[in-house]
Design an enzyme around this catalytic site. Sequence first.
Site, PDB file in Angstrom:
ATOM      1  N   MET A 180      85.806  -0.925  44.402  1.00 17.94           N
ATOM      2  CA  MET A 180      84.655   0.098  43.901  1.00 17.94           C
ATOM      3  C   MET A 180      84.514  -0.243  42.625  1.00 17.94           C
ATOM      4  SD  MET A 180      82.558   2.591  44.795  1.00 17.94           S
ATOM      5  CE  MET A 180      81.395   2.398  43.249  1.00 17.94           C
ATOM      6  N   HIS A 202      74.821   6.333  51.059  1.00 15.70           N
ATOM      7  CA  HIS A 202      76.055   5.794  50.771  1.00 15.70           C
ATOM      8  C   HIS A 202      77.202   6.336  51.328  1.00 15.70           C
ATOM      9  CE1 HIS A 202      79.020   3.408  48.353  1.00 15.70           C
ATOM     10  NE2 HIS A 202      79.556   4.744  47.790  1.00 15.70           N
ATOM     11  N   ASP A 239      78.423  -1.180  48.588  1.00 14.54           N
ATOM     12  CA  ASP A 239      77.492  -1.355  49.809  1.00 14.54           C
ATOM     13  C   ASP A 239      77.169  -2.768  49.846  1.00 14.54           C
ATOM     14  OD1 ASP A 239      78.295   1.254  50.846  1.00 14.54           O
ATOM     15  OD2 ASP A 239      76.507   1.880  49.940  1.00 14.54           O
ATOM     16  N   ARG A 293      79.934  -5.475  49.784  1.00 18.40           N
ATOM     17  CA  ARG A 293      80.377  -5.636  50.972  1.00 18.40           C
ATOM     18  C   ARG A 293      79.778  -6.292  52.063  1.00 18.40           C
ATOM     19  NH1 ARG A 293      82.604   0.399  51.195  1.00 18.40           N
ATOM     20  NH2 ARG A 293      84.806   0.092  50.757  1.00 18.40           N
TER      21      ARG A 293
END
Length: 348
Positions: free
Chosen positions: A262, A210, A183, A186
């Site tokens: 990820m 999340h 997160d 990004r």
Amino acid sequence: MKAAVLRTSRAALRPCTCRHLVGRSYSSTESSLERKVAILGAAGGIGQPLALLMKLNPLISSLSLYDIANTPGVAADVSHINSRAQVAGYAGEEQLGEALDGSDIVIIPAGVPRKPGMTRDDLFKINAGIVKSLCTAIAKYCPNALVNMISNPVNSTVPIAAEVFKKAGTFDERKLFGVTTLDVVRAKTFYAGKVKVPVAEVNVPVVGGHAGITILPLFSQAAPKSSNLSDDDIKALTKRTQDGGTEVVEAKAGKGSATLSMAYAGAVFADACLKGLNGVPDIVECSFVQSSITDLPFFASKVRLGKNGVEEVFGLGPLSDYEQQGLESLKPELKASIEKGVEFANQN
């Protein structure tokens, strides 16, 4: 059961230090320490690139790769890379104990990926049982390891892990993390692109949980600060950060989810944990941990990492009206996800 009291500071404003893995400096002292990292789910879509990135980390002396199948091939492939870590692959439940034994950090990307039309709640039904089983083994074979939870839905799997460890008498809230670094990654990327600044210079704290609206990027605290963002820009950046996983799932048209980004985020957070274990000062990252900064038992915010895991949980700092509204909006959903995980763990 060890109960650690975590200090909180509501006024802490330091940004998350989610920097690029490339170009990070490592002291010769750090690189000579013996550190074992185990990846559970190492043959999967996240596990394989994560194994590659971990093999490149000079702080790791032993890399243990585990999955229900296909891990020996992944381990053989990665082991040919000329870096420090010695690699071993383990497959099947009968080898799980050996894979975990002596681990300093256990990273869990195990489970099924999200597919088009599948919500994170759908994932719960499949992944919760996997996480419960793996955490039972962690409590038995490496109870003092730092546990980095990637398996979704993190808002529920972290509480599941906590309950499993409590039952085993091994729970230490300083050592259990939900990896929310993607997160942050990004938010930094999207913010840098919008305000036209080098992304390597950007920091954006992301708090909450999340999944969906529980992800709350604090663009009011972004650095470097921009005065050119309108309210609509902030809303659009927030929504894109919250929907980042869906964006990837749709772009892959049913053939995968956010595995590569990820894996990168997981590697960034594991590297921070290793540095903390090795005594490097002022290692601060965002993570979903047991927390008292809100009325929820788990919450993602900035934490300082050290030799025992979490050394300090930072407060949220000043929020804009939009962020304050987002905080209040996310609480019911995050609370329900946490309770769902606790309920699942206490079944049977």
